[in-house]
Structure formats: structure tokens, C-alpha cells
Design an enzyme around this catalytic site. Structure first.
Site, PDB file in Angstrom:
ATOM      1  N   LYS A  76       5.756   4.625  -9.662  1.00  0.00           N
ATOM      2  CA  LYS A  76       5.845   3.239 -10.116  1.00  0.00           C
ATOM      3  C   LYS A  76       6.117   3.076 -11.614  1.00  0.00           C
ATOM      4  CE  LYS A  76       4.810   0.659  -6.388  1.00  0.00           C
ATOM      5  NZ  LYS A  76       5.552  -0.543  -5.946  1.00  0.00           N
ATOM      6  N   THR A 103       1.154  -9.055 -13.075  1.00  0.00           N
ATOM      7  CA  THR A 103       1.658  -8.616 -11.777  1.00  0.00           C
ATOM      8  C   THR A 103       0.526  -8.623 -10.777  1.00  0.00           C
ATOM      9  OG1 THR A 103       3.110  -7.022 -10.697  1.00  0.00           O
ATOM     10  CG2 THR A 103       1.236  -6.117 -11.926  1.00  0.00           C
ATOM     11  N   SER A 106      -1.753  -3.262  -5.360  1.00  0.00           N
ATOM     12  CA  SER A 106      -2.930  -2.592  -4.796  1.00  0.00           C
ATOM     13  C   SER A 106      -3.376  -1.428  -5.662  1.00  0.00           C
ATOM     14  CB  SER A 106      -2.623  -2.085  -3.387  1.00  0.00           C
ATOM     15  OG  SER A 106      -1.601  -1.108  -3.428  1.00  0.00           O
ATOM     16  N   GLY A 224       6.848  -2.398  -0.024  1.00  0.00           N
ATOM     17  CA  GLY A 224       7.655  -3.519  -0.478  1.00  0.00           C
ATOM     18  C   GLY A 224       9.129  -3.192  -0.558  1.00  0.00           C
ATOM     19  N   GLY A 226      10.786  -1.204  -2.901  1.00  0.00           N
ATOM     20  CA  GLY A 226      11.420  -0.937  -4.184  1.00  0.00           C
ATOM     21  C   GLY A 226      11.966   0.469  -4.297  1.00  0.00           C
ATOM     22  N   ASP A 254       6.708  -3.455   9.201  1.00  0.00           N
ATOM     23  CA  ASP A 254       7.419  -4.733   9.162  1.00  0.00           C
ATOM     24  C   ASP A 254       8.895  -4.581   8.846  1.00  0.00           C
ATOM     25  OD1 ASP A 254       7.599  -5.516   5.901  1.00  0.00           O
ATOM     26  OD2 ASP A 254       6.022  -4.122   6.481  1.00  0.00           O
ATOM     27  N   LYS A 318      -0.768  23.043  -1.165  1.00  0.00           N
ATOM     28  CA  LYS A 318      -1.763  22.957  -2.246  1.00  0.00           C
ATOM     29  C   LYS A 318      -1.410  21.811  -3.193  1.00  0.00           C
ATOM     30  CE  LYS A 318      -2.589  26.907  -0.269  1.00  0.00           C
ATOM     31  NZ  LYS A 318      -3.439  26.923   0.935  1.00  0.00           N
TER      32      LYS A 318
END
Length: 380
Positions: A76, A103, A106, A224, A226, A254, A318
Site C-alpha cells: 500500500k 482516508t 482496515s 477494493g 487497486g 464480490d 519461511k
């Protein structure tokens, strides 16, 4: 809205964010490639539409893009830094600092935007669901952001962030549904394409088929959208096929269902263990993900399959990952529809598949709870 959604725009985004991100490694694993190329047992297919049919036997080699080693432990930061730097270009740093950025997330985008804002001394307001993983909340707080808690659905989060923006005047930096975010996330696919090609050139045995070929396909998790849409934009026109993977639990798939029906699903309420994938596609990401020339297919996996893939990554590679990160690998290992598709499309030659591990933001305690039912059952 800034740059168009093209590969060239992703290349420009990469130049902009490179000083702020890690070049994460691409790893291979012989055991996982062998497992992915081995037919599933008839028992594994009992109770599915594939019961009684001949299991697929795709020939694949896997190349793992380990974004769990990225800053803040997830991909992200790519989109967050790109969006913040474009915002600074548009408005000037002093103007952005006056009101800050905001923003809802989660956890992974929350930490990413908090880090990007901190790098430029910009106030950050983050709306997080109250059910967010404690380590993600702590990671966001560690970057100096102001946290506002909300309900777990996308509607509840969006309502909360609108209230924060009304009070603070902060500029919204969406978690996924914006061209700047999409282009930033797409930079990982550029790296994966190049790194896999370099690995194969150094060791031809890593590849299936032709000695000079690179990747045939890339599969990424999809929440989402992205990262999936960014990867599709980055790889469009290269000949590399792009696929998305989702959890199926409580309707978390979805994107797959929406594309199948020809209409975007706007609301998702699921408590899948892949907590980073609980959001629906946005308007921008839908345009890319629903375009079959850009995303060739979407597939879903069960909670048990996610656990199985995660166990393999932890024990065989690992490599410390979160559940959301392994839905692509779970698809390759267990989704018989995907496996038959690869077998048909690749033929005897097989495919080199890039698999994106999106992040590693979980804890030992959370992993212990994740596998506790399995452990308890064995104890009995």
C-alpha cells in the site's frame, strides 16, 4: 484526475515513488511449484462441482513478489506515496500541510498513508474499523496519525471519513479507488515482470518451456481492486495475463460475482479471515477489473484453502504473511477451475506465474488463533 491509466503512467509513477519504497524481493520455491503442478486428490474434490472428474494437472513455476517485506509490511505504500506526491505537486506542500489528508482503511492503507504523510510533515486522519487487527492499529498510531474508529462495512467507513473531512478540511486519499492509487500500486507489477525475467536469465531451470521466456501470468489478491487494476494497467500489452483472487466467505468474492453478472456490487459485509479483502470494487477499479482484455479472470477460495496456503508459505517458504496475501497462491493450489484453465491454455509447455504476496501485517497471536481449531481437532 491526473495521468491516464496506461503502462507509461505506471512507469512515471515508479520513478516518483522509488526513493520512498523498497525494491521487494521475488522468491521462488521448488516445493510449492511442484505442489501446484500436482493433481489434487479425489478426496480434496469431494463435495465440489469437480467431484468424480479427472483432477487438473497444470505445469507451473511460481515467482513470489514479497510485498510483505515492503515498508509498513504491505504494498500500500506505493499508492499512498504516489497520491501524496501528486497532491503536493498540485497544491503545494504548505497548502497540503494546512489541512492534512484523510482516508478510511482496515489497516494497510492506513499505515501507508500515515507513513507518507509523516515523511512530508502532513497531518493524517485515519478512519479504521473497530475490528481492525490490533497490530495494524498500533502501526498506524506509531506513524503519528490521528485515528477515528468506525463500523466494519465500507458504507460505515465512508460516512465516518466524510464527517472527519467536514471537521478538518483534510483531503481524501482513497484506499484504492483513484487513478493515483491504482498507478502507484501497479509499480509492483513492473518490478515483478523485470525481476522474474532476470531470475530466469540467471537460472534457466526456474522456467517452464522456452529458456528465454518471462512470466506468462500474474495473480494478485483483490479487495477494493487497486493492486489488481494497477497490475493489469502495468502489464497491459505485454502478453502477460492478469488474474484476481478473492475469498468466497460470506460473499467476499464480490468482484467475481459482479463481473459475472455484468454489474458492480457496491456493498460487502464479510468477516473473512482475509481482512484486507473485505471491501467492494470502486468505480475506477471496476472499469479495469471488469474489462476482460485487462483482467482475464477472477477466482475465489474458501477459508480452509486460505489457511492451507498460509500454512505452506509459513512452513515451506519461511515467509511471514497475512491471510489476504495468500489468496492468489490458494487459487493456484486449490481452485480447480483456475487449474483446468491453466492446463488448457498452457498445454505441455506450462506457465511461469507471478504470485503477489500483498502484505505481512499480522501477529503470532492472530496466526495462533487462525490455526487453533485445526490444532484442537487434532488434539481430540
Amino acid at each position: 484526475m491526473g495521468l491516464p491509466l496506461t503502462r507509461d503512467s505506471v512507469l512515471q509513477a515508479h520513478e516518483l515513488v522509488k526513493p520512498h519504497i523498497h525494491l521487494t524481493p521475488v522468491q521462488t520455491n521448488t516445493t510449492l511449484s511442484i505442489l501446484a503442478s500436482t493433481p489434487q486428490s479425489p478426496d480434496a474434490l469431494k463435495g465440489t462441482q469437480w467431484e468424480g472428474q479427472t483432477p487438473a494437472k497444470p505445469n507451473v513455476r511460481l515467482f513470489f513478489k514479497c510485498e510483505n517485506f515492503q515498508r509498513i509490511g504491505a504494498f500500500k505504500v506505493r499508492g499512498a506515496f504516489h497520491a501524496v506526491k501528486r497532491l503536493i505537486e498540485e497544491r503545494g506542500i504548505e497548502e497540503v500541510r494546512k489541512t492534512g489528508v484523510a482516508t478510511h482503511s482496515s489497516g494497510n492503507h492506513a499505515q501507508a498513508l500515515a507513513l507518507a504523510a509523516k515523511a512530508f510533515h502532513i497531518p493524517a486522519h485515519i478512519v479504521m474499523p473497530s475490528v481492525s487487527t490490533p497490530s495494524k492499529i498500533a502501526g498506524t498510531q506509531a506513524q503519528g496519525a490521528t485515528i477515528h474508529f468506525s463500523g466494519s462495512t465500507s458504507q460505515e467507513r465512508e460516512t465516518a471519513v466524510k464527517e472527519v473531512i467536514a471537521k478538518t478540511g483534510a483531503t481524501l486519499v482513497p484506499p484504492y479507488d483513484h487513478p493515483h492509487i491504482i498507478l502507484g500500486q501497479g509499480t509492483l507489477a513492473l518490478e515483478l515482470q523485470s525481476q522474474a525475467r532476470d531470475l530466469i536469465s540467471q537460472n534457466k531451470e526456474l522456467s517452464v518451456g522456452e529458456v528465454n521466456k518471462g512470466l506468462d501470468a500474474v495473480i494478485t489478491p483483490c479487495g477494493g481492486g487497486g493492486m489488481l487494476s494497477g497490475s493489469a494497467v502495468a502489464l497491459y500489452g505485454t502478453g502477460i495475463r492478469v488474474f484476481g483472487a478473492e475469498p468466497s466467505f460470506e460473499g467476499a468474492d464480490d468482484a467475481r460475482r459482479g463481473v459475472e453478472a455484468g454489474k458492480r456490487i457496491e456493498s460487502v459485509k464479510t468477516l473473512t479471515i482475509a481482512d484486507g479483502l473485505r471491501t467492494p470494487l470502486g468505480e475506477w477499479t471496476w472499469k479495469v477489473v471488469s474489462n476482460k482484455s485487462m483482467v482475464q479472470g477472477l477466482y475465489s477460495v474458501t477459508e480452509e484453502q486460505i489457511r492451507g496456503a498460509m500454512r505452506l508459505v509459513l512452513e515451506r517458504m519461511k515467509c511471514f504473511v497475512e491471510p489476504s496475501a495468500v489468496v492468489g497462491l490458494a487459487t493456484i493450489l486449490y481452485n480447480e477451475e483456475f487449474r483446468h484453465m491453466v492446463e488448457r491454455a498452457a498445454g505441455d509447455e506450462g506457465w511461469n506465474i507471478g504470485v503477489v504476496f500483498s502484505g505481512g501485517n499480522t501477529t503470532v497471536e492472530a496466526i495462533s488463533k487462525l490455526f487453533a481449531p485445526v490444532i484442537d481437532a487434532k488434539a481430540e
